[in-house]
Write an enzyme that holds these catalytic residues in place. Structure first.
Site, short mmCIF file in Angstrom:
data_model
loop_
_atom_site.label_atom_id
_atom_site.label_comp_id
_atom_site.label_asym_id
_atom_site.label_seq_id
_atom_site.Cartn_x
_atom_site.Cartn_y
_atom_site.Cartn_z
N PRO A 1 0.67 -1.28 -0.23
CA PRO A 1 0.04 -0.09 0.02
C PRO A 1 0.68 1.34 0.15
O PRO A 1 1.69 1.47 0.61
CB PRO A 1 -0.75 0.06 1.58
CG PRO A 1 -0.27 -1.17 2.23
CD PRO A 1 0.56 -2.10 1.23
N ASN A 2 0.48 2.32 -0.95
CA ASN A 2 0.87 3.51 -0.96
C ASN A 2 2.37 3.55 -1.73
O ASN A 2 2.50 4.86 -1.90
CB ASN A 2 0.73 4.20 0.73
CG ASN A 2 -0.43 4.34 1.15
OD1 ASN A 2 -1.33 4.98 0.65
ND2 ASN A 2 -0.42 3.78 2.31
N ARG B 1 5.04 10.97 -2.60
CA ARG B 1 4.71 10.70 -1.08
C ARG B 1 5.88 10.85 -0.40
O ARG B 1 7.03 10.33 -0.66
CB ARG B 1 4.38 9.18 -1.13
CG ARG B 1 4.29 8.57 0.03
CD ARG B 1 4.15 7.08 0.50
NE ARG B 1 3.92 6.62 1.69
CZ ARG B 1 4.14 5.64 2.08
NH1 ARG B 1 4.57 4.44 1.47
NH2 ARG B 1 3.81 5.21 3.51
N TYR C 1 10.91 8.88 1.33
CA TYR C 1 11.01 7.92 0.48
C TYR C 1 11.85 8.16 -0.95
O TYR C 1 12.00 7.25 -1.62
CB TYR C 1 9.66 7.27 0.29
CG TYR C 1 9.01 6.88 1.42
CD1 TYR C 1 9.34 5.67 1.93
CD2 TYR C 1 7.55 7.60 2.00
CE1 TYR C 1 8.74 5.21 3.35
CE2 TYR C 1 7.16 7.20 3.07
CZ TYR C 1 7.53 5.90 3.81
OH TYR C 1 6.87 5.59 4.92
N ASN D 1 8.16 -5.28 -0.60
CA ASN D 1 7.82 -4.24 0.04
C ASN D 1 6.71 -4.21 0.71
O ASN D 1 5.45 -3.57 -0.06
CB ASN D 1 8.11 -3.01 -0.43
CG ASN D 1 8.22 -1.87 0.52
OD1 ASN D 1 7.65 -1.65 1.70
ND2 ASN D 1 8.74 -0.57 -0.06
N ALA E 1 2.90 -0.51 5.08
CA ALA E 1 2.59 -0.68 6.48
C ALA E 1 2.08 -2.02 7.04
O ALA E 1 2.12 -2.27 8.17
CB ALA E 1 1.56 0.40 6.84
N GLU F 1 12.70 -9.19 2.27
CA GLU F 1 11.87 -7.75 2.72
C GLU F 1 12.48 -6.66 2.44
O GLU F 1 13.89 -6.64 3.04
CB GLU F 1 11.42 -8.20 4.12
CG GLU F 1 10.55 -6.81 4.46
CD GLU F 1 10.05 -6.89 5.99
OE1 GLU F 1 9.53 -7.83 6.43
OE2 GLU F 1 10.36 -5.92 6.88
N HIS G 1 12.63 -2.10 2.37
CA HIS G 1 12.03 -1.09 2.67
C HIS G 1 13.01 0.13 2.22
O HIS G 1 14.30 0.14 2.36
CB HIS G 1 11.85 -0.78 4.27
CG HIS G 1 11.16 -1.76 4.82
ND1 HIS G 1 9.92 -1.75 4.68
CD2 HIS G 1 11.32 -2.96 5.67
CE1 HIS G 1 9.27 -2.88 5.29
NE2 HIS G 1 10.13 -3.76 5.93
N ARG H 1 12.73 5.19 12.81
CA ARG H 1 11.71 6.17 12.85
C ARG H 1 10.76 6.01 13.76
O ARG H 1 11.28 5.45 14.90
CB ARG H 1 10.98 5.80 11.46
CG ARG H 1 11.75 6.09 9.99
CD ARG H 1 10.94 5.72 8.82
NE ARG H 1 9.86 6.69 8.49
CZ ARG H 1 8.78 6.43 7.72
NH1 ARG H 1 9.03 5.29 6.90
NH2 ARG H 1 7.84 7.18 7.50
C1 DQA Z 1 8.04 1.46 4.01
C2 DQA Z 1 8.04 1.56 5.50
C3 DQA Z 1 6.97 1.54 6.06
O1 DQA Z 1 6.88 1.80 7.45
C4 DQA Z 1 5.87 2.14 5.48
O2 DQA Z 1 4.49 1.98 6.09
C5 DQA Z 1 5.68 2.21 4.08
C6 DQA Z 1 7.15 2.31 3.20
C7 DQA Z 1 9.38 1.72 3.45
O3 DQA Z 1 9.57 1.25 2.20
O4 DQA Z 1 10.14 2.38 3.80
O5 DQA Z 1 4.60 2.21 3.42
O6 DQA Z 1 7.82 -0.15 3.86
#
Ligand code: DQA
Length: 155
Positions: free
Chosen positions: A10-11, A18, A23, A75, A78, A99, A101, A108
């Site tokens: 998501p996102n 964003r 990011y 990835n 959240a 995994e 990020h 954070r």
């Molecule tokens: C993320 C880190 C997560 O905590 C966050 O919710 C994201 C992006 C990252 O790529 O840094 O959506 O996965």
């Protein structure tokens, strides 16, 4: 030929606009294009999926396994921090998964430091921006095939 699937949660479709201070300013499409070039240099097939929906991500993990994918770069956004369902999907299919990020989840908010998914993954790469994906690809190819020269980074 090895096949690797890259799954973004998501996102992450909003990358580029964003919170660029967190990011970075690369779009998901430009990250994917760069990974595609790197995968070509490794001689592996790669394809991409993004969804904002937990079930769609789980379906994609199942489908990747059914289709004979060799490994996953994930990835989970959240969902990293609370999706037991995605964790169970990774454990169920048993595909080597890294995994990733973009941000350093350990520097954070406290809730981001915990991943419920990392324990069933080969490893976690966090905080290297778009390079987190490239490092994950390198690690997966190395695990699946033995060491290959690192691709040149063009972007
Ligand atoms: C993320 C880190 C997560 O905590 C966050 O919710 C994201 C992006 C990252 O790529 O840094 O959506 O996965």
């Amino acid at each position: 030929m090895l096949r690797i699937k890259v799954i973004n949660g998501p996102n992450l479709n909003l990358l580029g606009t964003r919170e660029p201070q967190v990011y970075g300013d690369m779009t998901l499409e430009s990250i994917e294009n760069r990974l595609k070039r790197e995968a070509e240099e490794y001689g592996v097939e790669i394809d991409f999926f993004q969804s904002n929906h937990e079930g769609a991500l789980i379906d994609c993990i199942h489908e990747a396994a059914r289709a004979g994918c060799s490994g996953l770069i994930l990835n989970p956004g959240a969902y990293t921090h609370y999706s037991y369902a995605i964790r169970d999907a990774i454990a169920a299919v048993g595909m080597p998964t890294v995994e990733v990020h973009l941000s350093n989840v350990h520097s954070r908010e406290e809730f981001r430091a915990r991943s419920v998914i990392a324990p069933v993954c080969m490893g976690q790469i966090s905080g290297l921006g778009a390079d987190s994906y490239s490092a994950a690809l390198f690690a997966l190819v190395k695990k699946l095939e033995g060491v290959k020269p690192a691709p040149s980074h063009r972007d």
